[in-house]
Design a protein around this motif. Sequence first.
Motif, mmCIF file in Angstrom:
data_model
loop_
_atom_site.group_PDB
_atom_site.id
_atom_site.type_symbol
_atom_site.label_atom_id
_atom_site.label_comp_id
_atom_site.label_asym_id
_atom_site.label_seq_id
_atom_site.Cartn_x
_atom_site.Cartn_y
_atom_site.Cartn_z
ATOM 1 N N ALA A 9 -6.416 -25.238 -6.180
ATOM 2 C CA ALA A 9 -5.620 -26.420 -5.858
ATOM 3 C C ALA A 9 -6.393 -27.234 -4.832
ATOM 4 N N ILE A 10 -6.616 -28.498 -5.138
ATOM 5 C CA ILE A 10 -7.379 -29.374 -4.252
ATOM 6 C C ILE A 10 -6.447 -30.445 -3.701
ATOM 7 N N ILE A 11 -6.370 -30.501 -2.375
ATOM 8 C CA ILE A 11 -5.397 -31.364 -1.715
ATOM 9 C C ILE A 11 -6.119 -32.281 -0.727
ATOM 10 N N PRO A 12 -6.356 -33.540 -1.095
ATOM 11 C CA PRO A 12 -6.972 -34.476 -0.146
ATOM 12 C C PRO A 12 -5.943 -34.944 0.880
ATOM 13 N N VAL A 13 -6.348 -35.008 2.139
ATOM 14 C CA VAL A 13 -5.385 -35.420 3.173
ATOM 15 C C VAL A 13 -6.029 -36.351 4.190
ATOM 16 N N LEU A 14 -5.194 -37.219 4.711
ATOM 17 C CA LEU A 14 -5.545 -38.055 5.856
ATOM 18 C C LEU A 14 -4.301 -38.122 6.732
ATOM 19 N N ASN A 15 -4.318 -37.341 7.810
ATOM 20 C CA ASN A 15 -3.202 -37.295 8.761
ATOM 21 C C ASN A 15 -1.887 -36.894 8.074
ATOM 22 N N GLU A 16 -1.877 -35.682 7.540
ATOM 23 C CA GLU A 16 -0.683 -35.160 6.862
ATOM 24 C C GLU A 16 -0.247 -33.814 7.434
ATOM 25 N N SER A 41 -8.895 -36.915 9.348
ATOM 26 C CA SER A 41 -7.615 -36.816 10.063
ATOM 27 C C SER A 41 -7.823 -36.680 11.569
ATOM 28 N N THR A 42 -6.876 -37.217 12.315
ATOM 29 C CA THR A 42 -6.904 -37.106 13.773
ATOM 30 C C THR A 42 -5.646 -36.425 14.305
ATOM 31 N N ASP A 43 -4.819 -35.890 13.386
ATOM 32 C CA ASP A 43 -3.534 -35.317 13.805
ATOM 33 C C ASP A 43 -3.504 -33.798 13.714
ATOM 34 N N GLY A 44 -4.659 -33.165 13.543
ATOM 35 C CA GLY A 44 -4.686 -31.708 13.451
ATOM 36 C C GLY A 44 -4.380 -31.167 12.071
ATOM 37 N N SER A 45 -4.507 -31.996 11.042
ATOM 38 C CA SER A 45 -4.239 -31.533 9.675
ATOM 39 C C SER A 45 -5.098 -30.314 9.316
ATOM 40 N N ALA A 46 -6.367 -30.349 9.711
ATOM 41 C CA ALA A 46 -7.274 -29.239 9.393
ATOM 42 C C ALA A 46 -6.795 -27.947 10.034
ATOM 43 N N ASN A 47 -6.347 -28.002 11.274
ATOM 44 C CA ASN A 47 -5.873 -26.802 11.964
ATOM 45 C C ASN A 47 -4.626 -26.231 11.298
ATOM 46 N N VAL A 48 -3.717 -27.105 10.895
ATOM 47 C CA VAL A 48 -2.504 -26.653 10.210
ATOM 48 C C VAL A 48 -2.865 -25.969 8.898
#
Length: 230
Positions: A9-16, A41-48
């Motif tokens: 599953a591939i999920i592109p995100v920008l601040n989600e 992203s600048t909202d910590g999406s990667a960490n989540v």
Amino acid sequence: MRGVDRIAAIIPVLNEAPSLALLLPEMPDWVDEIIVVDNGSTDGSANVAQALGARVVAAPLRGYGSACAVGAAASTADILVFLDGDGSDRPDQIARLIDPVVAGTADLVIGSRVLGKREAGSLSLQQRLGNALACWLMRWLWRARYTDLGPYRAIRRVALARLDLRNRRFGWTVEMQIRAHRQGMTVIEVPVDYRRRLRGKSKISGTLRGVALAGWHILGTIFTEARRRD
């Protein structure tokens, strides 16, 4: 694993980040790999995403198509399913897209929000009109019968490579559909239910600029493909 095929599953995100926190726990346990593509992203999406067990890869070049391409290149799975990170695409319906590809009855399966059930307010008037126009143009130019350009879709990785997609913005989905049709791939649509984003505001349909930009790239891609002779 689905049959003998590995699924990503591939999920592109920008601040989600808030949506990812709700979306990722809904993923079926038979999905072998969850790749969240962070498009700046600048909202910590990667960490989540990492905290919830997803693999995170970065797509430094901003753009929806860029993020999808990076995610596809990072995976070694047999079948790739693409879905948005805002939670509007329901993970419990991934099997609807995957199973025809696993069975060999389709090369590309598009989840159609038009054919499925839509939660009130989930698909804006601008999106519906834009979809209808793009699908009408594809039918007029190539006799390709589509009802939707929805991001929720599944394709074999080798088939995706054959399409040689070039668009790195919002035209990525329509380019895929046009090229799959022109190459004679078996493409089907299945109804998927569509809900409002789980958290936050859309960066596309939520602003006039976003709608105009997406429409520009989609229509531009259609007319670019129409000029191709191969």
